[in-house]
Write an enzyme that holds these catalytic residues in place. Structure first.
Site, PDB file in Angstrom:
ATOM      1  N   ASP A 181       0.835  -1.205   0.000  1.00  0.00           N
ATOM      2  CA  ASP A 181       0.000   0.000   0.000  1.00  0.00           C
ATOM      3  C   ASP A 181       0.868   1.253   0.000  1.00  0.00           C
ATOM      4  OD1 ASP A 181       0.845  -0.748   2.561  1.00  0.00           O
ATOM      5  OD2 ASP A 181      -0.804   0.268   3.547  1.00  0.00           O
ATOM      6  N   ASP A 211       0.786  -9.350   3.781  1.00  0.00           N
ATOM      7  CA  ASP A 211      -0.418  -9.128   4.595  1.00  0.00           C
ATOM      8  C   ASP A 211      -1.707  -9.285   3.787  1.00  0.00           C
ATOM      9  OD1 ASP A 211       1.341  -8.572   6.584  1.00  0.00           O
ATOM     10  OD2 ASP A 211       0.730  -6.502   6.915  1.00  0.00           O
ATOM     11  N   ARG A 256      -0.418  -6.702  10.103  1.00  0.00           N
ATOM     12  CA  ARG A 256      -0.557  -5.464  10.888  1.00  0.00           C
ATOM     13  C   ARG A 256      -2.006  -5.108  11.160  1.00  0.00           C
ATOM     14  NH1 ARG A 256       3.276  -2.377   7.701  1.00  0.00           N
ATOM     15  NH2 ARG A 256       5.121  -2.161   9.002  1.00  0.00           N
ATOM     16  N   GLU A 310      -0.323 -10.314  14.603  1.00  0.00           N
ATOM     17  CA  GLU A 310       0.406  -9.313  15.409  1.00  0.00           C
ATOM     18  C   GLU A 310      -0.406  -8.053  15.692  1.00  0.00           C
ATOM     19  OE1 GLU A 310       3.775  -7.731  13.266  1.00  0.00           O
ATOM     20  OE2 GLU A 310       2.651  -7.617  11.406  1.00  0.00           O
TER      21      GLU A 310
HETATM   22  N1  LIG Z   1       1.101   7.554   1.961  1.00  0.00           N
HETATM   23  C1  LIG Z   1       2.264   7.512   1.306  1.00  0.00           C
HETATM   24  N2  LIG Z   1       2.549   8.443   0.375  1.00  0.00           N
HETATM   25  C2  LIG Z   1       3.713   8.407  -0.296  1.00  0.00           C
HETATM   26  N3  LIG Z   1       4.671   7.466  -0.133  1.00  0.00           N
HETATM   27  C3  LIG Z   1       4.445   6.526   0.772  1.00  0.00           C
HETATM   28  C4  LIG Z   1       3.223   6.481   1.530  1.00  0.00           C
HETATM   29  N4  LIG Z   1       3.271   5.422   2.342  1.00  0.00           N
HETATM   30  C5  LIG Z   1       4.467   4.829   2.110  1.00  0.00           C
HETATM   31  N5  LIG Z   1       5.164   5.472   1.167  1.00  0.00           N
HETATM   32  C6  LIG Z   1       6.490   5.104   0.686  1.00  0.00           C
HETATM   33  O1  LIG Z   1       6.442   3.877  -0.026  1.00  0.00           O
HETATM   34  C7  LIG Z   1       7.525   3.025   0.355  1.00  0.00           C
HETATM   35  C8  LIG Z   1       7.009   1.690   0.820  1.00  0.00           C
HETATM   36  O2  LIG Z   1       6.032   1.874   1.853  1.00  0.00           O
HETATM   37  P1  LIG Z   1       5.947   0.906   3.115  1.00  0.00           P
HETATM   38  O3  LIG Z   1       7.250   0.887   3.824  1.00  0.00           O
HETATM   39  O4  LIG Z   1       4.752   1.296   3.880  1.00  0.00           O
HETATM   40  O5  LIG Z   1       5.775  -0.550   2.488  1.00  0.00           O
HETATM   41  P2  LIG Z   1       4.645  -1.143   1.554  1.00  0.00           P
HETATM   42  O6  LIG Z   1       4.911  -0.723   0.150  1.00  0.00           O
HETATM   43  O7  LIG Z   1       3.324  -0.770   2.096  1.00  0.00           O
HETATM   44  O8  LIG Z   1       4.923  -2.690   1.641  1.00  0.00           O
HETATM   45  P3  LIG Z   1       4.529  -3.711   2.817  1.00  0.00           P
HETATM   46  O9  LIG Z   1       3.195  -3.308   3.364  1.00  0.00           O
HETATM   47  O10 LIG Z   1       4.469  -5.037   2.139  1.00  0.00           O
HETATM   48  O11 LIG Z   1       5.617  -3.636   3.815  1.00  0.00           O
HETATM   49  C9  LIG Z   1       8.314   3.764   1.413  1.00  0.00           C
HETATM   50  O12 LIG Z   1       9.469   4.298   0.828  1.00  0.00           O
HETATM   51  C10 LIG Z   1       7.372   4.828   1.887  1.00  0.00           C
HETATM   52  O13 LIG Z   1       7.986   6.006   2.318  1.00  0.00           O
HETATM   53  O1  LIG Z   2       9.937  -4.965   7.879  1.00  0.00           O
HETATM   54  P1  LIG Z   2       9.459  -4.355   9.136  1.00  0.00           P
HETATM   55  O2  LIG Z   2       9.626  -2.871   9.070  1.00  0.00           O
HETATM   56  O3  LIG Z   2       9.994  -4.960  10.363  1.00  0.00           O
HETATM   57  O4  LIG Z   2       7.900  -4.530   9.163  1.00  0.00           O
HETATM   58  C1  LIG Z   2       7.207  -5.710   9.408  1.00  0.00           C
HETATM   59  C2  LIG Z   2       5.850  -5.563   8.783  1.00  0.00           C
HETATM   60  O5  LIG Z   2       5.937  -5.739   7.399  1.00  0.00           O
HETATM   61  C3  LIG Z   2       4.949  -6.661   6.947  1.00  0.00           C
HETATM   62  O6  LIG Z   2       5.606  -7.880   6.735  1.00  0.00           O
HETATM   63  C4  LIG Z   2       4.326  -6.219   5.657  1.00  0.00           C
HETATM   64  O7  LIG Z   2       3.759  -4.951   5.804  1.00  0.00           O
HETATM   65  C5  LIG Z   2       3.967  -6.743   8.106  1.00  0.00           C
HETATM   66  O8  LIG Z   2       3.290  -7.972   8.160  1.00  0.00           O
HETATM   67  C6  LIG Z   2       4.859  -6.521   9.293  1.00  0.00           C
HETATM   68  O9  LIG Z   2       4.155  -5.957  10.354  1.00  0.00           O
HETATM   69 MG   LIG Z   3       2.148  -1.673   3.678  1.00  0.00          MG
END
Ligand SMILES: Nc1ncnc2c1ncn2[C@@H]1O[C@H](COP(=O)(O)OP(=O)(O)OP(=O)(O)O)[C@@H](O)[C@H]1O
Ligand SMILES: O=P(O)(O)OC[C@H]1O[C@](O)(CO)[C@@H](O)[C@@H]1O
Ligand SMILES: [Mg+2]
Length: 455
Positions: A181, A211, A256, A310
């Site tokens: 996301d 997730d 999460r 979690e």
């Molecule tokens: N609302 C947002 N707007 C712009 N950039 C974002 C936003 N949320 C997250 N990002 C950027 O996108 C990248 C990935 O986001 P995040 O660390 O939340 O993981 P993710 O893509 O949601 O993957 P996962 O949920 O599987 O860990 C990061 O570099 C983060 O700063």
């Molecule tokens: O990689 P990190 O920052 O420890 O985050 C763990 C989180 O990432 C995920 O694997 C994917 O968002 C979640 O299930 C978990 O809470």
């Molecule tokens: Mg995410």
């Protein structure tokens, strides 16, 4: 949220004027039960009642553009430089997607240059934009044999304008963002910045997350491999708990805000007595509270197996001052309290006070479920998503994610993918299956509301 056909239309960079290298293969293709032709669309909804509610002719019903190769494409492959970035937490299959993108771009479209940005979107910032990997079929040939991502990943904010500058400096025409996301949010902002500058750069998202918390996709890739691995830990605690007097087996699994991993891993083994997920609040105390239910299991069958996501029971941690309110990680994701620890302590104390002698077997496999390689199913899924992503990009789609929806591959506008979080519906059939499997819900023979009891 009611969606209309116009909400589901994806953005095009412009008219497709180039012949696709796959056009000969497509010449005679028509929609069939196993193929959706490029002019056809895939329905958003799939029940008679939901369709009837719209009261619209079929062509006006909300529907997605079908993914797949087009006879005419927007970009001249000889002039394309592609970029790939993986962001957020690790997920099985990231390397499979990278490999699939590189193979499809080079073998089918004959794209000569593919740049891998290192360590997530951080790799597109001014400071890190020169730290890239040239991706070739040779470089990616064996990468699917390892978990993780050869490009690296990260969390943390970036400036979209700076990222656009990086794309321009590196001559990127099509960028593939593989992310959850957060990654899809970032890709949407990046695409908006590209559009504001009037640039001809396609941004295609390949949604990933163990997730499974992204909407408008059947399941995100890697989820299946992750829950399969999680199921092994449920087996372990079940064996341990069953072999101990007053045995308590607890497995804490990632998830999460969405309890899909906990639900699917529990169903995969069908050994859990109680499944706790963020979407279904629970109490510790009281006759139907968790502690009483645990005690009843232990007294009736000698042990209990609990699977907890979690993100479950965070309100209970907050009440006890065990949650750092408002704390987030670098990407703005809420930091969670340790629900596994709270369960272990309160269950031990409760059972001891009740005159039992509990043996607690607690496993928090944490990263061990997401660092694995993709299983065969996910590998196929990743490869096909990669193919769809390349076709979408070459056909000039942008601000678009490629997903599987009701078993068809389709294009979803990025704003929709980030419009809300996919969660387990407590009134849906998945949670019903979990309750059936655990026996945690039986209907009282008297016409009473459903009663939570143990198996
Ligand atoms: N609302 C947002 N707007 C712009 N950039 C974002 C936003 N949320 C997250 N990002 C950027 O996108 C990248 C990935 O986001 P995040 O660390 O939340 O993981 P993710 O893509 O949601 O993957 P996962 O949920 O599987 O860990 C990061 O570099 C983060 O700063
Ligand atoms: O990689 P990190 O920052 O420890 O985050 C763990 C989180 O990432 C995920 O694997 C994917 O968002 C979640 O299930 C978990 O809470
Ligand atoms: Mg995410």
């Amino acid at each position: 949220m009611t969606l209309h056909l116009d909400d589901l239309r994806v953005r095009h960079l412009g008219e497709c004027r180039h012949d696709s290298p796959l056009s000969a293969l497509l010449a005679a293709k028509r929609t069939s039960p196993h193929y959706v032709a490029e002019g056809d669309r895939v329905l958003l909804e799939d029940t008679v009642s939901m369709l009837a509610e719209h009261g619209l002719p079929p062509e006006e019903l909300p529907s997605f553009e079908a993914a797949g190769p087009r006879r005419k494409i927007y970009f001249d492959p000889a002039r394309v430089t592609a970029g790939i970035v993986t962001c957020g937490g690790l997920c099985p299959g990231l390397n499979d997607v990278i490999r699939g993108l590189v193979q499809e771009l080079t073998v089918q479209y004959d794209v000569k240059r593919i740049v891998g940005f290192r360590n997530g979107l951080r790799g597109l910032t001014a400071r890190h934009r020169d730290d890239t990997i040239e991706l070739t079929p040779d470089r990616v040939r064996d990468i699917h044999n390892a978990g993780g991502t050869i490009l690296g990943s990260s969390r943390g904010a970036q400036d979209p304008e700076e990222m656009v500058d990086s794309l321009l400096l590196r001559g990127i025409n099509v960028l593939f963002v593989i992310g959850g996301d957060g990654g899809m949010n970032a890709a949407t902002n990046l695409a908006a910045a590209i559009r504001a500058r009037g640039l001809d750069i396609a941004v295609i998202g390949v949604p990933k997350t163990i997730d499974n918390d992204l909407p408008y996709t059947d399941q995100s890739f890697g989820f299946q491999s992750a829950f399969a691995q999680a199921a092994n830990f449920i087996s372990s605690v079940s064996i341990e708990a069953a072999a101990s007097p007053d045995g308590i087996g607890i497995v804490k699994l990632m998830g999460r805000h969405s309890g899909f991993i906990a639900c699917y891993a529990s169903l995969a083994r069908n050994a859990a007595d109680i499944v706790l997920i963020p979407e279904v609040p629970f109490a510790l105390e009281g006759e139907d509270g968790l502690l009483a239910r645990v005690e009843r299991h232990v007294r009736s069958k000698g042990f209990v197996v609990i699977v907890v996501a979690e993100g479950a029971g965070q309100d209970l941690l907050a009440e006890r001052g065990l949650l750092e309110g408002g704390a987030t990680d670098a990407s703005g994701n809420a930091k969670l309290g340790d629900i596994g620890g709270l369960l272990r302590e309160t269950i031990t104390a409760h059972l001891t006070a009740a005159g039992l002698a509990p043996t607690v077997r607690y496993i928090d496999p944490s990263y061990a479920i997401r660092s694995v390689t993709a299983n065969a199913y996910d590998s196929v899924y990743c490869l096909r998503l990669a193919h769809a992503a390349v076709h979408a990009a070459m056909a000039g789609r942008t601000e678009t994610a490629v997903v599987r929806w009701r078993r068809r591959f389709v294009h979803v506008p990025m704003p929709l993918i980030i419009s809300h979080r996919n969660q387990v519906d407590p009134d849906g059939d998945l949670w019903m299956s979990v309750l059936e499997a655990t026996g945690d819900l039986v209907l009282d023979p008297a016409p009473q509301p459903p009663l939570l009891v143990e198996r």
